[in-house]
Enzyme design. Structure first.
Site, short mmCIF file in Angstrom:
data_model
loop_
_atom_site.label_atom_id
_atom_site.label_comp_id
_atom_site.label_asym_id
_atom_site.label_seq_id
_atom_site.Cartn_x
_atom_site.Cartn_y
_atom_site.Cartn_z
N ARG A 46 0.86 -1.20 0.00
CA ARG A 46 0.00 0.00 0.00
C ARG A 46 0.89 1.24 0.00
O ARG A 46 0.55 2.26 -0.58
CB ARG A 46 -0.94 0.00 1.22
CG ARG A 46 -1.69 1.33 1.39
CD ARG A 46 -2.97 1.22 2.22
NE ARG A 46 -2.79 0.44 3.42
CZ ARG A 46 -2.17 0.84 4.54
NH1 ARG A 46 -1.64 2.06 4.60
NH2 ARG A 46 -2.07 0.06 5.58
N TYR A 98 -16.97 17.24 -14.05
CA TYR A 98 -17.37 15.83 -14.18
C TYR A 98 -18.42 15.46 -13.12
O TYR A 98 -18.31 15.89 -11.96
CB TYR A 98 -16.11 14.95 -14.02
CG TYR A 98 -16.39 13.49 -14.12
CD1 TYR A 98 -16.65 12.89 -15.35
CD2 TYR A 98 -16.42 12.69 -12.98
CE1 TYR A 98 -16.93 11.54 -15.43
CE2 TYR A 98 -16.70 11.34 -13.06
CZ TYR A 98 -16.97 10.76 -14.29
OH TYR A 98 -17.25 9.43 -14.36
N ASP A 170 -8.15 18.99 -13.89
CA ASP A 170 -8.43 17.65 -14.38
C ASP A 170 -8.07 17.66 -15.87
O ASP A 170 -8.75 18.28 -16.68
CB ASP A 170 -9.92 17.34 -14.15
CG ASP A 170 -10.32 15.95 -14.62
OD1 ASP A 170 -9.66 15.40 -15.52
OD2 ASP A 170 -11.31 15.42 -14.08
N LYS A 195 -9.36 6.68 -19.11
CA LYS A 195 -9.67 7.22 -20.43
C LYS A 195 -8.44 7.10 -21.33
O LYS A 195 -7.94 6.01 -21.52
CB LYS A 195 -10.18 8.66 -20.29
CG LYS A 195 -11.22 8.83 -19.16
CD LYS A 195 -12.51 8.07 -19.36
CE LYS A 195 -13.38 7.98 -18.11
NZ LYS A 195 -13.67 9.23 -17.44
C1 LIG Z 1 -14.11 9.64 -16.16
C2 LIG Z 1 -13.71 10.95 -15.62
C3 LIG Z 1 -13.45 11.11 -14.25
C4 LIG Z 1 -13.63 9.99 -13.26
O1 LIG Z 1 -12.71 8.97 -13.45
P1 LIG Z 1 -12.98 7.43 -13.07
O2 LIG Z 1 -11.73 6.77 -13.51
O3 LIG Z 1 -14.20 7.00 -13.78
O4 LIG Z 1 -13.17 7.38 -11.58
C5 LIG Z 1 -13.02 12.34 -13.82
N1 LIG Z 1 -12.87 13.38 -14.69
C6 LIG Z 1 -13.12 13.27 -15.99
C7 LIG Z 1 -12.94 14.44 -16.89
C8 LIG Z 1 -13.54 12.05 -16.51
O5 LIG Z 1 -13.81 11.94 -17.82
#
Ligand SMILES: *Cc1c(COP(=O)(O)O)cnc(C)c1O
Length: 379
Positions: A46, A98, A170, A195
C-alpha cells in the site's frame, strides 16, 4: 527527449535486474526484511510497490511535476486531492465539472465542512466574485465535458495566485501530450487514467501529479493512509497503455477533426462542439494553451428520438459511458454523465435531449463516416 520517446524511455521502463523489456508485475503485498533495524526500500505494497512506482514516475515525468500517484480510479484520485482541505475551507469549481466530482463536492465533502461554489469558469469575473476569505483552491476542467467549454488556464491560475489559492486541473481530456497545465500555472494535475492514458477501455484508474515536493508529500501521505491505491495488475496495464498514447492520440485526433467538419455540414445536426472548429467558443484560447483539439466532440441531433435512431444504427463503435478507448464511444450525457443534474441545470450547460458525445477511437475514419451516414439515413 520528445514526448513520444519519453512515453517509451522516460522512466523506469524495463527491469534493471533481468533486463526484461517491461516493468515486471510485482504481485506482492509485502517484502521480506533481512534486518528490522535497516528497512529496505520496500516495506508494504500500500505504501510502495515497484510496478506502481514505475507508473507514478512515468506520469510525473510526462506532466513535468515533482511527484506522481496512482489511484484505484479517477474519483479516488480526485477524493485524495480534496482531502488536502479541511473543515471550513471553500473551493471554486467550474460548473460543468465531471458528474462524480460534482457529487463528491456537493454531497460528500460538505459532511466534512468543505464547501464549494460552482461558476462559469469561462467568465473570470464570475470566478473572482466567487472567491471568499476561506477559499483555498480553483478546480478546473478544460475542455469541459460534454460541450468542450474552454477555460483560460493562465488567467485562472494568475487569479488563483493573487488570492494565494491552489489551481487544480483535471487534464483527462487533453492528456500531457497536448496540454501541460504546470506550464500554464497549475499546481496539481488529475487524470482519469481510465480514459486516454490507459486507452483500451479495460482498466479503471486515476493519477495525480503535484508540481512541488511539498504538495507531493501531502498527497503521498493521504494516498498511503486513505489507501485507495491502484492494484498492481492495473498499474502494469496502465503502463502498457501509456506507451502508445501518442500513436493512439495522433490517429484519433486526426479523425475527430475530419468528423467534426463533416458533422458541421450535415442538415441532421443542429450544432457541433469541438475545440478545433473556428466557430467554437474559446477556440483561440484553446489553440494557444493546448497543442491539439483532442479526440472528443459533441453534436446535437435535436431530440432523444433522433439520438435513439442513431444509436440503434451505429455499428462502428459502442454506446457507453466513458471515453478515450481504442473503440469509438457514443455517449448520451443527459442520461449518463450528467444524469445527476436537474433538467434546468443541464439546459443551462447546453446538455440537451439531443446531445451526443463521441470519443473517436482508432477505427478507419472512412468507416466511422460511412457508419454515421447510414445512421442519418434512418432519420
Ligand atoms: C471519467 C472521468 C473522471 C472519473 O474517473 P474514473 O476513472 O471513472 O473514476 C473524472 N474526470 C473526468 C474528466 C472524466 O472523464
Amino acid at each position: 527527449m520528445k514526448f513520444g520517446s519519453q512515453l517509451i524511455h522516460g522512466y523506469s521502463s524495463f527491469c534493471p535486474n533481468t533486463g526484461a523489456s517491461s516493468t515486471p508485475i510485482f504481485q506482492a503485498s509485502t517484502y521480506h526484511q533481512p534486518d528490522i533495524d535497516c528497512k529496505g526500500k520496500y516495506g508494504y505494497s500500500r505504501m510502495e510497490n515497484p510496478t506502481r512506482e514505475a507508473l507514478e514516475e512515468a506520469i510525473a515525468n510526462m506532466e513535468g511535476g515533482s511527484n506522481g500517484f496512482a489511484f484505484a480510479s479517477g474519483m479516488a484520485a480526485i477524493t485524495a486531492v480534496f482531502m488536502l482541505f479541511e473543515q471550513g475551507d471553500h473551493l471554486v469549481i467550474c460548473e460543468d465539472v465531471y458528474g462524480g466530482t460534482f457529487q463528491l463536492a456537493t454531497r460528500i465533502m460538505p459532511k466534512f465542512g468543505i464547501e464549494a461554489t460552482f461558476v462559469d469558469a469561462t467568465d473570470l469575473d464570475a470566478m473572482e466574485k466567487a472567491i471568499r476569505p476561506n477559499t483555498k483552491a480553483i478546480y478546473l476542467e478544460t475542455p469541459s465535458n460534454p460541450t468542450l467549454r474552454i477555460t483560460d488556464v493562465r488567467k485562472a491560475s494568475t487569479l488563483a495566485k493573487k488570492y494565494d489559492l491552489l489551481t487544480i486541473i483535471d487534464n483527462t481530456f487533453m492528456t500531457p501530450y497536448y496540454q501541460r497545465p504546470f506550464e500554464l500555472g497549475a499546481d496539481i494535475i488529475i487524470h482519469s487514467a481510465t480514459k486516454f492514458i490507459n486507452g483500451h477501455s479495460d482498466v479503471v484508474a486515476g493519477l495525480v501529479v503535484t508540481k512541488t515536493k511539498e504538495l507531493g508529500e501531502q498527497v503521498g501521505f493521504i494516498q498511503i493512509n486513505c489507501g485507495s491505491v491502484l492494484g498492481i495488475q492495473d498499474c502494469w496495464l496502465t503502463l502498457r497503455g501509456l506507451k502508445t498514447l501518442k500513436a493512439r492520440m495522433d490517429h484519433s485526433v486526426k479523425s475527430a477533426g475530419i468528423i467534426a467538419e463533416w458533422l458541421s455540414e450535415r442538415p441532421e445536426v443542429k450544432k457541433v462542439y469541438y475545440p478545433g472548429l473556428e466557430t467554437h467558443e474559446g477556440y483561440e484560447i484553446h489553440q494557444e494553451q493546448a497543442s491539439s483539439s483532442g479526440a472528443v466532440l459533441s453534436f446535437d441531433v435535436g431530440s432523444k428520438e433522433q439520438v435513439k435512431k442513431l444509436f440503434d444504427a451505429v455499428k462502428i463503435g459502442i454506446v457507453a459511458i466513458s471515453l478515450g478507448g481504442v473503440e469509438s464511444i457514443y455517449s448520451y450525457p443527459a442520461q449518463m454523465s450528467h444524469a445527476s443534474m436537474t433538467k434546468e441545470e443541464r439546459d443551462k450547460l447546453g446538455i440537451t435531449e439531443g446531445l451526443i458525445r463521441l470519443s473517436v477511437g482508432l477505427e478507419d475514419t472512412e468507416d466511422i463516416l460511412d457508419n454515421l451516414e447510414q445512421a442519418f439515413a434512418q432519420f
